[in-house]
Design a protein around this motif. Structure first.
Motif, mmCIF file in Angstrom:
data_model
loop_
_atom_site.group_PDB
_atom_site.id
_atom_site.type_symbol
_atom_site.label_atom_id
_atom_site.label_comp_id
_atom_site.label_asym_id
_atom_site.label_seq_id
_atom_site.Cartn_x
_atom_site.Cartn_y
_atom_site.Cartn_z
ATOM 1 N N ALA A 277 43.181 35.400 44.316
ATOM 2 C CA ALA A 277 43.068 36.966 44.165
ATOM 3 C C ALA A 277 43.477 37.440 42.838
ATOM 4 O O ALA A 277 42.665 38.338 42.185
ATOM 5 C CB ALA A 277 43.735 37.685 45.305
ATOM 6 N N THR A 278 44.514 37.136 42.229
ATOM 7 C CA THR A 278 44.815 37.504 40.882
ATOM 8 C C THR A 278 43.977 37.157 39.958
ATOM 9 O O THR A 278 43.505 37.893 38.951
ATOM 10 C CB THR A 278 46.128 36.915 40.517
ATOM 11 N N ALA A 279 43.261 35.911 39.955
ATOM 12 C CA ALA A 279 42.407 35.438 39.031
ATOM 13 C C ALA A 279 40.736 36.513 39.184
ATOM 14 O O ALA A 279 40.324 36.727 37.888
ATOM 15 C CB ALA A 279 41.960 34.045 39.188
ATOM 16 N N LEU A 280 40.607 36.631 40.194
ATOM 17 C CA LEU A 280 39.372 37.429 40.653
ATOM 18 C C LEU A 280 39.689 38.875 40.031
ATOM 19 O O LEU A 280 38.657 39.292 39.569
ATOM 20 C CB LEU A 280 38.951 37.242 42.151
ATOM 21 N N LEU A 281 40.794 39.368 40.457
ATOM 22 C CA LEU A 281 41.020 40.626 40.115
ATOM 23 C C LEU A 281 41.054 40.767 38.626
ATOM 24 O O LEU A 281 40.877 41.891 38.057
ATOM 25 C CB LEU A 281 42.371 41.126 40.639
ATOM 26 N N GLY A 282 41.403 39.709 37.865
ATOM 27 C CA GLY A 282 41.481 39.692 36.502
ATOM 28 C C GLY A 282 40.185 40.141 35.829
ATOM 29 O O GLY A 282 39.937 40.709 34.955
ATOM 30 N N THR A 283 39.163 39.626 36.568
ATOM 31 C CA THR A 283 37.734 39.792 36.079
ATOM 32 C C THR A 283 37.314 41.252 36.225
ATOM 33 O O THR A 283 36.515 41.714 35.677
ATOM 34 C CB THR A 283 36.994 38.981 36.844
ATOM 35 N N GLY A 284 38.171 41.814 37.182
ATOM 36 C CA GLY A 284 37.659 43.245 37.638
ATOM 37 C C GLY A 284 38.071 44.269 36.498
ATOM 38 O O GLY A 284 37.686 45.333 36.554
ATOM 39 N N LEU A 285 39.069 43.642 35.477
ATOM 40 C CA LEU A 285 39.438 44.382 34.208
ATOM 41 C C LEU A 285 38.452 44.344 33.281
ATOM 42 O O LEU A 285 38.646 45.098 32.173
ATOM 43 C CB LEU A 285 40.689 44.246 34.140
ATOM 44 N N GLY A 286 37.469 43.380 33.260
ATOM 45 C CA GLY A 286 36.525 43.266 32.325
ATOM 46 C C GLY A 286 35.403 43.474 32.592
ATOM 47 O O GLY A 286 35.038 44.539 33.187
ATOM 48 N N GLU A 287 34.191 42.964 32.259
ATOM 49 C CA GLU A 287 32.937 43.370 32.337
ATOM 50 C C GLU A 287 32.485 42.735 33.721
ATOM 51 O O GLU A 287 31.297 43.309 34.172
ATOM 52 C CB GLU A 287 31.863 42.891 31.205
ATOM 53 N N ARG A 288 33.051 41.680 34.354
ATOM 54 C CA ARG A 288 32.446 41.336 35.425
ATOM 55 C C ARG A 288 33.061 41.668 36.838
ATOM 56 O O ARG A 288 33.795 41.092 37.450
ATOM 57 C CB ARG A 288 32.428 39.704 35.517
ATOM 58 N N HIS A 289 32.712 42.852 37.063
ATOM 59 C CA HIS A 289 33.299 43.736 38.106
ATOM 60 C C HIS A 289 32.936 42.930 39.584
ATOM 61 O O HIS A 289 33.701 43.093 40.594
ATOM 62 C CB HIS A 289 32.825 45.446 38.135
ATOM 63 N N ASP A 290 31.710 42.644 39.599
ATOM 64 C CA ASP A 290 31.342 41.878 40.676
ATOM 65 C C ASP A 290 32.013 40.866 41.308
ATOM 66 O O ASP A 290 32.023 40.698 42.469
ATOM 67 C CB ASP A 290 29.865 41.406 40.462
ATOM 68 N N LEU A 291 32.596 39.758 40.291
ATOM 69 C CA LEU A 291 33.357 38.821 40.706
ATOM 70 C C LEU A 291 34.729 39.283 41.638
ATOM 71 O O LEU A 291 35.060 38.685 42.564
ATOM 72 C CB LEU A 291 33.819 38.064 39.644
ATOM 73 N N ALA A 292 35.232 40.317 41.039
ATOM 74 C CA ALA A 292 36.473 40.826 41.891
ATOM 75 C C ALA A 292 36.093 41.162 43.230
ATOM 76 O O ALA A 292 36.952 41.432 44.142
ATOM 77 C CB ALA A 292 36.909 42.056 41.344
ATOM 78 N N LEU A 293 34.771 41.495 43.572
ATOM 79 C CA LEU A 293 34.597 42.166 44.781
ATOM 80 C C LEU A 293 34.484 41.030 45.992
ATOM 81 O O LEU A 293 34.450 40.946 47.180
ATOM 82 C CB LEU A 293 32.901 42.899 44.991
ATOM 83 N N PHE A 294 34.548 39.885 45.495
ATOM 84 C CA PHE A 294 34.580 38.772 46.264
ATOM 85 C C PHE A 294 36.040 37.958 46.807
ATOM 86 O O PHE A 294 36.246 37.259 47.668
ATOM 87 C CB PHE A 294 33.918 37.311 45.580
ATOM 88 N N ALA A 295 37.038 38.756 46.131
ATOM 89 C CA ALA A 295 38.517 38.526 46.231
ATOM 90 C C ALA A 295 38.681 38.376 47.845
ATOM 91 O O ALA A 295 39.246 37.616 48.402
ATOM 92 C CB ALA A 295 39.350 39.425 45.805
ATOM 93 N N PRO A 296 38.294 39.479 48.824
ATOM 94 C CA PRO A 296 38.681 39.681 50.115
ATOM 95 C C PRO A 296 38.127 38.353 50.914
ATOM 96 O O PRO A 296 38.908 37.865 51.856
ATOM 97 C CB PRO A 296 37.656 40.909 50.727
ATOM 98 N N VAL A 297 36.702 37.859 50.583
ATOM 99 C CA VAL A 297 36.565 36.580 51.281
ATOM 100 C C VAL A 297 37.364 35.519 51.040
ATOM 101 O O VAL A 297 37.859 34.770 52.146
ATOM 102 C CB VAL A 297 34.946 36.291 50.939
ATOM 103 N N ALA A 298 37.587 35.398 49.823
ATOM 104 C CA ALA A 298 38.461 33.978 49.384
ATOM 105 C C ALA A 298 40.120 34.145 50.149
ATOM 106 O O ALA A 298 40.295 33.256 50.702
ATOM 107 C CB ALA A 298 38.536 33.926 47.880
ATOM 108 N N VAL A 299 40.591 35.410 50.170
ATOM 109 C CA VAL A 299 42.084 35.649 50.661
ATOM 110 C C VAL A 299 41.655 35.285 52.007
ATOM 111 O O VAL A 299 42.602 34.798 52.734
ATOM 112 C CB VAL A 299 42.408 37.057 50.217
ATOM 113 N N LEU A 300 40.712 35.832 52.793
ATOM 114 C CA LEU A 300 40.520 35.983 54.117
ATOM 115 C C LEU A 300 40.335 34.390 54.722
ATOM 116 O O LEU A 300 41.103 34.060 55.562
ATOM 117 C CB LEU A 300 39.525 36.574 54.626
ATOM 118 N N MET A 301 39.487 33.497 54.160
ATOM 119 C CA MET A 301 39.544 32.253 54.334
ATOM 120 C C MET A 301 40.935 31.285 54.136
ATOM 121 O O MET A 301 41.240 30.464 54.856
ATOM 122 C CB MET A 301 38.352 31.375 53.516
#
Length: 207
Positions: free
Chosen positions: A47-71
């Motif tokens: 989640a930290t890695a995906l949220l790190g992308t949310g601070l850059g240009e790839r906001h869309d990658l951060a949106l997948f954090a819930p799926v990864a964390v849930l699994m």
């Protein structure tokens, strides 16, 4: 009337997770045999890695954090949390949920008051849950699924983020959850007082 408190401290840890219906369904699959801490630690890193992308240009990658964390964490929801360090799981989940809502909200232009309002509502709910269980009574059984669980809230935000209506999601969740959590808490405490329940201050508790 509030539900009776569970018999063990490990049940409290499971309540502090604040799982919703999706986690409950996933947690039933391994039948409680999957330890929760390893998955939670991996979920925190992912989640930290995906949220790190949310601070850059790839906001869309951060949106997948819930799926990864849930699994990674949902499958262990049915475990008894009896390990020596399993008490770390609820705060890890809280850090992921709060961090996700804060980082994603600020990165995608959600007004700061809405972000802080939603986080404040969740903080109230989680504090209220901890305080109540330590006073010897439990939130209503329907409250956790009605509150969507941490996974449900993150998934709702992710879906609205993909559709471009993220501010609406924050406002709607804050309004719905605020009414739900505050009203249920007030009613439960009122019923306890009228029923002659005994409430001790946390400072006076021995455990």
């Amino acid at each position: 009337m509030p539900s009776a408190p569970p018999p063990t401290g490990t049940d409290r840890l499971r309540a502090y997770r604040d799982d919703g219906p999706i986690c409950a369904a996933l947690g039933a699959l391994p039948r409680g045999h999957l330890p929760p801490l390893p998955g939670a630690l991996v979920a925190l890193v992912v989640a930290t890695a995906l949220l790190g992308t949310g601070l850059g240009e790839r906001h869309d990658l951060a949106l997948f954090a819930p799926v990864a964390v849930l699994m990674l964490t949902g499958l262990a929801a049915g475990h008894g949390h009896t390990g020596r360090l399993d008490w770390l799981v609820p705060p890890i989940i809280r850090a992921i949920e709060y961090g996700y809502l804060a980082v994603l909200g600020f990165a995608q232009g959600v007004p700061a008051p809405l972000v802080f309002l939603l986080l404040g509502v969740l903080a109230f709910h989680h504090y209220d849950t901890v305080y109540r269980t330590r006073q010897g009574f439990w939130p209503a059984d329907w409250l956790f699924p009605a509150g969507l669980g941490w996974e449900g809230r993150m998934l709702v935000v992710a879906l609205f983020g993909l559709s471009g209506f993220l501010p609406f999601a924050y406002a709607a969740l804050a309004a719905y959850l605020g009414v739900l959590f505050v009203c249920e808490s007030v009613l439960s405490w009122t019923q306890l007082v009228r029923g002659g329940g005994v409430m001790d201050d946390l400072e006076e508790e021995g455990t």
